[in-house]
Design a protein around this motif. Structure first.
Motif, PDB file in Angstrom:
ATOM      1  N   ALA A   1     -20.302  33.380   0.521  1.00  0.00           N
ATOM      2  CA  ALA A   1     -20.730  33.443  -0.882  1.00  0.00           C
ATOM      3  C   ALA A   1     -20.362  32.158  -1.617  1.00  0.00           C
ATOM      4  O   ALA A   1     -21.158  31.640  -2.417  1.00  0.00           O
ATOM      5  N   THR A   2     -19.194  31.623  -1.338  1.00  0.00           N
ATOM      6  CA  THR A   2     -18.770  30.363  -1.956  1.00  0.00           C
ATOM      7  C   THR A   2     -19.695  29.225  -1.535  1.00  0.00           C
ATOM      8  O   THR A   2     -20.099  28.406  -2.360  1.00  0.00           O
ATOM      9  N   THR A   3     -20.046  29.191  -0.261  1.00  0.00           N
ATOM     10  CA  THR A   3     -20.937  28.147   0.242  1.00  0.00           C
ATOM     11  C   THR A   3     -22.298  28.221  -0.438  1.00  0.00           C
ATOM     12  O   THR A   3     -22.844  27.199  -0.868  1.00  0.00           O
TER      13      THR A   3
ATOM     14  N   TRP B   1     -14.770  26.356   6.930  1.00  0.00           N
ATOM     15  CA  TRP B   1     -15.579  27.025   7.961  1.00  0.00           C
ATOM     16  C   TRP B   1     -14.999  26.788   9.350  1.00  0.00           C
ATOM     17  O   TRP B   1     -15.006  27.685  10.202  1.00  0.00           O
TER      18      TRP B   1
ATOM     19  N   GLY C   1     -22.974  29.521  -3.354  1.00  0.00           N
ATOM     20  CA  GLY C   1     -22.793  29.125  -4.744  1.00  0.00           C
ATOM     21  C   GLY C   1     -22.680  27.618  -4.918  1.00  0.00           C
ATOM     22  O   GLY C   1     -23.309  27.032  -5.808  1.00  0.00           O
ATOM     23  N   VAL C   2     -21.917  26.984  -4.068  1.00  0.00           N
ATOM     24  CA  VAL C   2     -21.750  25.533  -4.148  1.00  0.00           C
ATOM     25  C   VAL C   2     -23.080  24.832  -3.888  1.00  0.00           C
ATOM     26  O   VAL C   2     -23.447  23.882  -4.596  1.00  0.00           O
ATOM     27  N   GLN C   3     -23.824  25.299  -2.896  1.00  0.00           N
ATOM     28  CA  GLN C   3     -25.110  24.667  -2.587  1.00  0.00           C
ATOM     29  C   GLN C   3     -26.097  24.842  -3.742  1.00  0.00           C
ATOM     30  O   GLN C   3     -26.885  23.941  -4.036  1.00  0.00           O
TER      31      GLN C   3
ATOM     32  N   LEU D   1     -15.540  22.558   2.337  1.00  0.00           N
ATOM     33  CA  LEU D   1     -16.177  23.737   2.925  1.00  0.00           C
ATOM     34  C   LEU D   1     -16.298  23.604   4.440  1.00  0.00           C
ATOM     35  O   LEU D   1     -16.158  24.589   5.166  1.00  0.00           O
TER      36      LEU D   1
ATOM     37  N   ALA E   1     -16.619  36.037   1.903  1.00  0.00           N
ATOM     38  CA  ALA E   1     -16.217  35.289   0.709  1.00  0.00           C
ATOM     39  C   ALA E   1     -16.534  33.806   0.870  1.00  0.00           C
ATOM     40  O   ALA E   1     -17.041  33.157  -0.056  1.00  0.00           O
ATOM     41  N   LEU E   2     -16.276  33.278   2.039  1.00  0.00           N
ATOM     42  CA  LEU E   2     -16.582  31.877   2.311  1.00  0.00           C
ATOM     43  C   LEU E   2     -18.090  31.633   2.283  1.00  0.00           C
ATOM     44  O   LEU E   2     -18.564  30.616   1.770  1.00  0.00           O
TER      45      LEU E   2
END
Length: 153
Positions: A139-141, A98, A143-145, A94, A136-137
């Motif tokens: 939201a992914t971050t 980023w 979710g991962v956190q 990530l 999108a990045l």
């Protein structure tokens, strides 16, 4: 069973001085006074400290001990702070994504601005489309956190 990899640094193989041995012995004495070591453990470690040849040998004698005067509450607080810091840290993938997104956004904004100031007509703000992969990045971050924080519990 996973093997623990021990990395030896150049400092670990350097010869220790008498003053270094004495400093470690003092740290062991403090640990004995605080009740962190039994008398037998203290005797073994002091003997090993004065027999140590390298810094690596010396550090191995005290690396399981906190600094002298440190309480259990302080150790727990330090551990909790370290856990919180690790929880906030992004995974390497990530961080790379980023960085790539930020670099692309900066280049596109700079190019758009240069075109804007050099052309007399109105220019379409194409860098706005970078918000889509950025969202999108993001939201992914998030979710991962969240997944990582659930695993830590």
């Amino acid at each position: 069973m996973a093997k623990e990899v021990v990395r030896r640094t150049e400092t670990d193989t350097m010869r220790a001085a008498d003053a270094d041995r004495h400093k470690i012995a003092e740290q062991l004495k403090s640990a004995l006074d605080e009740g962190r070591l039994s008398l037998a453990e203290y005797d073994d470690r002091v003997r090993d400290a004065y027999a140590a040849r390298t810094y690596g040998d010396l550090v191995g004698l005290v690396d399981d001990l906190p600094r002298p005067g440190t309480s259990a509450a302080e150790v727990a607080a330090q551990r909790a702070a370290e856990d919180r810091r690790l929880a906030r840290k992004l995974p390497m993938a990530l961080m790379v994504l980023w960085t790539v997104w930020g670099s692309l956004a900066a280049v596109n904004l700079l190019a758009w601005f240069l075109v804007l100031v050099t052309v007399d007509s109105e220019i379409y703000p194409w860098p706005i489309w970078l918000l889509v992969p950025g969202a999108a990045l993001g939201a992914t971050t998030v979710g991962v956190q969240r997944i990582r924080s659930r695993r830590r519990r």
